[in-house]
Write a protein that holds these residues in place. Sequence first.
Motif, PDB file in Angstrom:
ATOM      1  N   LEU A 160       1.165  -1.157   0.267  1.00 45.04           N
ATOM      2  CA  LEU A 160      -0.271   0.387  -0.022  1.00 45.04           C
ATOM      3  C   LEU A 160       0.815   1.235   0.368  1.00 45.04           C
ATOM      4  N   PRO A 161       0.454   2.112  -1.161  1.00 46.56           N
ATOM      5  CA  PRO A 161       1.349   3.399  -0.981  1.00 46.56           C
ATOM      6  C   PRO A 161       1.123   4.338  -0.043  1.00 46.56           C
ATOM      7  N   LEU A 162       1.762   5.447   0.677  1.00 49.72           N
ATOM      8  CA  LEU A 162       2.155   6.104   1.567  1.00 49.72           C
ATOM      9  C   LEU A 162       1.438   7.026   1.029  1.00 49.72           C
ATOM     10  N   ILE A 163       0.228   7.592   2.144  1.00 50.88           N
ATOM     11  CA  ILE A 163      -0.224   8.772   1.307  1.00 50.88           C
ATOM     12  C   ILE A 163       0.085  10.293   2.225  1.00 50.88           C
ATOM     13  N   VAL A 164       0.669  11.213   1.054  1.00 51.27           N
ATOM     14  CA  VAL A 164       1.334  12.343   1.660  1.00 51.27           C
ATOM     15  C   VAL A 164      -0.217  13.374   2.031  1.00 51.27           C
ATOM     16  N   GLU A 165       0.114  13.724   3.048  1.00 51.03           N
ATOM     17  CA  GLU A 165      -0.544  15.069   3.646  1.00 51.03           C
ATOM     18  C   GLU A 165      -0.202  16.358   3.252  1.00 51.03           C
ATOM     19  N   THR A 166       1.150  16.478   3.589  1.00 49.75           N
ATOM     20  CA  THR A 166       2.121  17.911   3.677  1.00 49.75           C
ATOM     21  C   THR A 166       3.191  18.456   3.213  1.00 49.75           C
ATOM     22  N   ALA A 167       3.238  18.548   2.686  1.00 47.10           N
ATOM     23  CA  ALA A 167       5.012  18.539   2.238  1.00 47.10           C
ATOM     24  C   ALA A 167       6.249  19.921   2.919  1.00 47.10           C
ATOM     25  N   GLU A 250       8.179  -3.490   0.227  1.00 41.94           N
ATOM     26  CA  GLU A 250       7.951  -4.748   1.270  1.00 41.94           C
ATOM     27  C   GLU A 250       7.835  -6.219   0.224  1.00 41.94           C
ATOM     28  N   GLY A 251       8.480  -7.660   1.166  1.00 44.10           N
ATOM     29  CA  GLY A 251       7.993  -8.170   0.731  1.00 44.10           C
ATOM     30  C   GLY A 251       9.202  -8.556  -0.704  1.00 44.10           C
ATOM     31  N   GLY A 252      10.031  -7.215  -1.359  1.00 45.86           N
ATOM     32  CA  GLY A 252      10.876  -7.718  -2.450  1.00 45.86           C
ATOM     33  C   GLY A 252      10.332  -6.593  -3.391  1.00 45.86           C
ATOM     34  N   VAL A 253       9.386  -6.000  -3.432  1.00 45.16           N
ATOM     35  CA  VAL A 253       8.707  -5.406  -4.054  1.00 45.16           C
ATOM     36  C   VAL A 253       8.153  -4.046  -3.812  1.00 45.16           C
ATOM     37  N   LEU A 254       8.145  -2.399  -4.202  1.00 47.05           N
ATOM     38  CA  LEU A 254       7.494  -1.267  -4.827  1.00 47.05           C
ATOM     39  C   LEU A 254       6.385  -1.071  -4.408  1.00 47.05           C
ATOM     40  N   SER A 255       5.767  -0.522  -3.634  1.00 52.65           N
ATOM     41  CA  SER A 255       4.183   0.447  -4.060  1.00 52.65           C
ATOM     42  C   SER A 255       4.525   1.360  -5.471  1.00 52.65           C
ATOM     43  N   ASP A 256       3.328   1.749  -5.518  1.00 59.47           N
ATOM     44  CA  ASP A 256       2.743   2.852  -6.745  1.00 59.47           C
ATOM     45  C   ASP A 256       3.534   3.886  -5.872  1.00 59.47           C
ATOM     46  N   ALA A 257       3.518   5.359  -6.534  1.00 57.01           N
ATOM     47  CA  ALA A 257       4.906   6.166  -5.822  1.00 57.01           C
ATOM     48  C   ALA A 257       3.551   7.031  -5.721  1.00 57.01           C
ATOM     49  N   ALA A 258       3.667   7.326  -4.268  1.00 60.59           N
ATOM     50  CA  ALA A 258       3.100   8.836  -3.522  1.00 60.59           C
ATOM     51  C   ALA A 258       4.553  10.332  -4.563  1.00 60.59           C
ATOM     52  N   THR A 259       4.074  11.179  -5.716  1.00 63.97           N
ATOM     53  CA  THR A 259       4.355  12.438  -6.101  1.00 63.97           C
ATOM     54  C   THR A 259       4.144  13.227  -5.498  1.00 63.97           C
ATOM     55  N   THR A 260       5.396  13.995  -5.130  1.00 63.24           N
ATOM     56  CA  THR A 260       4.919  15.580  -5.084  1.00 63.24           C
ATOM     57  C   THR A 260       6.063  16.439  -6.310  1.00 63.24           C
ATOM     58  N   PHE A 261       6.010  17.456  -6.600  1.00 67.43           N
ATOM     59  CA  PHE A 261       6.322  18.280  -7.265  1.00 67.43           C
ATOM     60  C   PHE A 261       6.645  20.151  -6.618  1.00 67.43           C
ATOM     61  N   TRP A 262       8.025  20.031  -6.527  1.00 64.06           N
ATOM     62  CA  TRP A 262       9.175  21.784  -6.323  1.00 64.06           C
ATOM     63  C   TRP A 262       9.027  22.636  -7.552  1.00 64.06           C
ATOM     64  N   TYR A 263       8.685  23.900  -7.961  1.00 61.46           N
ATOM     65  CA  TYR A 263       8.673  24.147  -8.443  1.00 61.46           C
ATOM     66  C   TYR A 263       9.796  26.054  -8.058  1.00 61.46           C
ATOM     67  N   TYR A 264      10.451  26.897  -8.368  1.00 65.66           N
ATOM     68  CA  TYR A 264      10.691  28.387  -7.759  1.00 65.66           C
ATOM     69  C   TYR A 264      10.387  29.077  -8.496  1.00 65.66           C
ATOM     70  N   TRP A 265       9.520  30.096  -7.199  1.00 59.12           N
ATOM     71  CA  TRP A 265       9.047  31.515  -7.838  1.00 59.12           C
ATOM     72  C   TRP A 265       9.749  32.687  -7.248  1.00 59.12           C
ATOM     73  N   ASP A 266      10.774  33.266  -7.666  1.00 61.84           N
ATOM     74  CA  ASP A 266      11.360  34.412  -7.288  1.00 61.84           C
ATOM     75  C   ASP A 266      12.111  33.787  -5.634  1.00 61.84           C
ATOM     76  N   SER A 267      12.563  32.885  -5.877  1.00 59.95           N
ATOM     77  CA  SER A 267      13.231  32.022  -4.902  1.00 59.95           C
ATOM     78  C   SER A 267      12.617  31.285  -3.887  1.00 59.95           C
ATOM     79  N   VAL A 268      11.254  31.564  -4.462  1.00 64.01           N
ATOM     80  CA  VAL A 268      10.603  30.711  -3.255  1.00 64.01           C
ATOM     81  C   VAL A 268       9.930  29.621  -3.496  1.00 64.01           C
ATOM     82  N   PRO A 269      10.307  27.954  -2.679  1.00 61.19           N
ATOM     83  CA  PRO A 269       9.910  26.551  -3.243  1.00 61.19           C
ATOM     84  C   PRO A 269       7.990  26.854  -3.079  1.00 61.19           C
TER      85      PRO A 269
END
Length: 278
Positions: A160-167, A250-269
Amino acid sequence: MRRTLAGTAAAVVGMLAAAGGPAAADPGCELNDPRPICTGDPVPTEKPPVAVLESQDLVAGGSGEARTRIWRAKGYMYDPNGGPVWYKVWVDGVVETSGYANQYHAARGKYDAFDLTVGVPATPGNHTIRIQYFNVADGTDPNAPPLYALAPYTYQVKPLPLIVETAAFPSPGTFTFTVIDQSNHETGFRVGLAYTETFSYPKHTWVDRTVSLDLPPHPGTGRFTLTVPLERNAGVELTSYHIVSLRTKEGGVLSDAATTFWYYWDSVPVHTPAPSAP
């Protein structure tokens, strides 16, 4: 009492020996001896049983830790020499069920079919199902039960994948994520980082990089903070974007990815959903 045939055979053997021809051993036939050498019957041709798998599928059910997997298979088996055929279903090296292929097959008009429904593991990992079949020692040939098997059926269950709440991006070298761990028995987490670094020395350049990190498991399930370190190279002015993927191991395999994306605007993530996982 020996048969007259045996006596005659012995006499013929003696005559051949006296004439200098090859001598055969006395088969020692007794009265009512069923061996073909004594009855004059031809030696039976031993043919292996035949098995045909007509369909099989894997049905997923439930959710979370209550996930289930049901395997279903249909086909038929028969012994060309007559007699029943016995089967065993092995799942990950353990016999889960067995029986005779003796159900009615409508298309064939014979009682040689099997229709199987077996609950199989839904735990993360790679799993194998195998049908083994063989003749039953019922007086038909071959009496000895040589084993045969259909091609194995393999399937994989992902954790089961991680659920990302905040980053958060509290410092240039660290990501922190508030996540919900859905797995009780993970062996760790795999973090994938894809990013672009901007250099000003010796000249202004951009370099795309991909990094993979392994982090230790979290005991139990529930919410926790996952900290991901990021090593920065000397001379870096600005990291223009990051794609971060989090996978459970787990069990020698990987879950689907929980993915986030960061970009910069005026050096602010700025944090947004990611288009793809590294």
